[in-house]
Design a protein around this motif. Structure first.
Motif, mmCIF file in Angstrom:
data_model
loop_
_atom_site.group_PDB
_atom_site.id
_atom_site.type_symbol
_atom_site.label_atom_id
_atom_site.label_comp_id
_atom_site.label_asym_id
_atom_site.label_seq_id
_atom_site.Cartn_x
_atom_site.Cartn_y
_atom_site.Cartn_z
ATOM 1 N N VAL A 105 0.843 -1.195 0.000
ATOM 2 C CA VAL A 105 0.000 0.000 0.000
ATOM 3 C C VAL A 105 0.878 1.245 0.000
ATOM 4 O O VAL A 105 1.836 1.351 0.782
ATOM 5 N N LEU A 106 0.529 2.192 -0.871
ATOM 6 C CA LEU A 106 1.196 3.500 -0.908
ATOM 7 C C LEU A 106 0.147 4.588 -0.714
ATOM 8 O O LEU A 106 -0.823 4.669 -1.471
ATOM 9 N N LEU A 107 0.339 5.418 0.318
ATOM 10 C CA LEU A 107 -0.541 6.547 0.600
ATOM 11 C C LEU A 107 0.230 7.844 0.452
ATOM 12 O O LEU A 107 1.432 7.894 0.685
ATOM 13 N N ARG A 108 -0.454 8.899 0.079
ATOM 14 C CA ARG A 108 0.121 10.247 0.107
ATOM 15 C C ARG A 108 -0.845 11.117 0.890
ATOM 16 O O ARG A 108 -2.034 11.218 0.558
ATOM 17 N N THR A 109 -0.353 11.749 1.969
ATOM 18 C CA THR A 109 -1.190 12.680 2.715
ATOM 19 C C THR A 109 -0.957 14.080 2.187
ATOM 20 O O THR A 109 0.189 14.542 2.100
ATOM 21 N N ARG A 110 -2.040 14.752 1.828
ATOM 22 C CA ARG A 110 -1.965 16.118 1.320
ATOM 23 C C ARG A 110 -2.420 17.052 2.432
ATOM 24 O O ARG A 110 -3.598 17.100 2.801
ATOM 25 N N HIS A 111 -1.473 17.821 2.972
ATOM 26 C CA HIS A 111 -1.735 18.681 4.116
ATOM 27 C C HIS A 111 -2.166 20.090 3.706
ATOM 28 O O HIS A 111 -2.810 20.790 4.484
ATOM 29 N N LEU A 112 -1.768 20.518 2.519
ATOM 30 C CA LEU A 112 -2.023 21.885 2.068
ATOM 31 C C LEU A 112 -3.229 21.924 1.141
ATOM 32 O O LEU A 112 -3.641 20.914 0.575
ATOM 33 N N ASN A 113 -3.749 23.143 0.952
ATOM 34 C CA ASN A 113 -4.900 23.308 0.058
ATOM 35 C C ASN A 113 -4.483 23.915 -1.274
ATOM 36 O O ASN A 113 -5.292 24.512 -1.969
ATOM 37 N N ASN A 114 -3.220 23.769 -1.632
ATOM 38 C CA ASN A 114 -2.747 24.220 -2.935
ATOM 39 C C ASN A 114 -3.001 23.124 -3.968
ATOM 40 O O ASN A 114 -3.024 21.939 -3.633
ATOM 41 N N PRO A 115 -3.159 23.509 -5.242
ATOM 42 C CA PRO A 115 -3.463 22.494 -6.259
ATOM 43 C C PRO A 115 -2.282 21.568 -6.538
ATOM 44 O O PRO A 115 -1.121 21.953 -6.411
ATOM 45 N N LEU A 116 -2.585 20.343 -6.922
ATOM 46 C CA LEU A 116 -1.616 19.390 -7.443
ATOM 47 C C LEU A 116 -1.998 19.105 -8.888
ATOM 48 O O LEU A 116 -3.164 18.855 -9.190
ATOM 49 N N ARG A 117 -1.035 19.155 -9.787
ATOM 50 C CA ARG A 117 -1.322 18.964 -11.206
ATOM 51 C C ARG A 117 -0.910 17.568 -11.654
ATOM 52 O O ARG A 117 0.229 17.164 -11.484
ATOM 53 N N ARG A 118 -1.877 16.835 -12.192
ATOM 54 C CA ARG A 118 -1.582 15.515 -12.740
ATOM 55 C C ARG A 118 -1.115 15.658 -14.186
ATOM 56 O O ARG A 118 -1.522 16.557 -14.895
ATOM 57 N N GLY A 119 -0.254 14.764 -14.622
ATOM 58 C CA GLY A 119 0.249 14.770 -15.984
ATOM 59 C C GLY A 119 1.482 13.897 -16.070
ATOM 60 O O GLY A 119 2.014 13.437 -15.057
#
Length: 368
Positions: A105-119
């Protein structure tokens, strides 16, 4: 479960405190926990002090394949079930390492409310089985604005151990140590002194209240790169004697117990721990309406919300709090009930355990 967290950051704000609380909380529930981080990171020192074994890596950048290879070897050696990454650089290194090591299992916790760009240039965002958002607002932004699949993103708000988060010293002694007395109106801000927190805006609001609230004192708990600029601006506004810089503090519960209100002036947040902590102690809160703050504060029910970058609205809300202590106390009591019901440490750990357990029970786990 055997769980390893990764963290690149060398600061020690709300993000790092959540990681430490989650690691110690999950260990207390019987799970085996490790941390991979840089030797100079403050979280490394705190984790070792808490008895959590740490792996020290250079984490020189997103393309640090040497660190990824070293980490992958450790993941296989330790038979890690769950890898949980947190910041940008360690999410690249940790994500690649987890896939090289075939971690279940791989998790990523996102703590900030800034955008993440997929690509294709940000393929690291495709690697996690789940992305944990620290609040529903963060989750909504990742799904609606950034294009992450709804099934990949889950909201698990930061939880506070309210049983332990309580003052150790009486209110009057804390105030006396700060050079303040019982007639002063103590407004507390807790957080790193950096631009996104908008301490300069808070100074503008305090300046507008000058004549109406002559006993108002602003106490800043935290340090950071903008300390000198904030101090210079306070002097320009004639607030030097009313703004108190405490630097990093380990007695935040004492400070909250001595305060009359908490202020959050940020232009961007996830679900800020300082607000959750203050609500949990029954401290009235005025906060900007950003990120996950509205999940904590229901307007005029559990606190007061103000628009971002609006010093006048902030000043007016603070004036309401200090002008009517009875009403402010009622706000604080409702805030405490809300925080204890929905934002406790146990609630966060329960949700994390359920998520990890569900992912580990997937039939496809055996093919990874």
């Amino acid at each position: 479960m055997r769980i390893l967290h990764t963290e690149w950051s060398d600061g020690f704000g709300g993000q790092e405190r959540r990681i430490l609380a989650e690691m110690t909380g999950m260990r207390a529930r019987g799970h085996d926990i490790w941390l991979a981080t840089r030797a100079e990171a403050q979280l490394h020192t705190a984790a070792e002090a808490a008895g959590i074994p740490t792996l020290r890596l250079p984490l020189r950048g997103a393309a640090d394949l040497a660190s990824a290879a070293r980490l992958a070897r450790q993941l296989r050696r330790l038979r890690i079930d769950v890898v949980n990454t947190h910041s940008g650089i360690d999410s690249w290194v940790g994500g690649i390492a987890a896939r090289w090591a075939h971690s279940p299992v791989l998790l990523r916790t996102r703590h900030l409310n800034n955008p993440l760009r997929r690509g294709w240039t940000n393929f690291v965002h495709y690697l996690p089985d789940r992305i944990i958002a620290c609040g529903e607002a963060v989750r909504t932004r990742l799904v609606d604005e950034c294009g992450f699949p709804a099934a990949q993103v889950v909201s698990i708000p930061t939880g506070i151990d309210f049983a332990r988060f309580r003052p150790a010293r009486p209110r009057h002694s804390v105030r006396a140590a700060l050079g303040l007395n019982d007639t002063d109106e103590l407004l507390l801000m807790v957080g790193v002194l950096r631009g996104v927190k908008r301490h300069l805006l808070a100074l503008e609001a305090i300046h507008r209240l000058g004549e109406r609230r002559p006993h108002l004192q602003l106490v800043l708990a935290g340090d950071g790169p903008m300390r000198e600029e904030i101090a210079a601006r306070a002097e320009t506004l004639g607030l030097t004697g009313r703004v108190h810089f405490l630097g990093h503090r380990d007695d935040v519960p004492d400070l909250m117990g001595a305060a009359d209100a908490l202020l959050l002036s940020s232009r961007s947040e996830g679900v800020p721990q300082a607000v959750t902590q203050a609500l949990g102690m029954g401290l009235p809160v005025v906060a900007t309406e950003v990120g996950g703050v509205p999940e904590l504060i229901r307007q005029e029910d559990t606190g007061l919300l103000v628009p971002t970058e609006d010093a006048d609205a902030m000043a007016a809300a603070l004036d309401r709090i200090f002008a009517d202590p009875g009403w402010a106390k009622t706000l604080g009591e409702r805030g405490r009930a809300h925080a204890h019901a929905h934002f406790s440490l146990d609630a966060m750990l329960d949700a994390t355990e359920r998520l990890c357990d569900d992912l580990l029970q997937r039939p496809e786990r055996t093919t990874r």
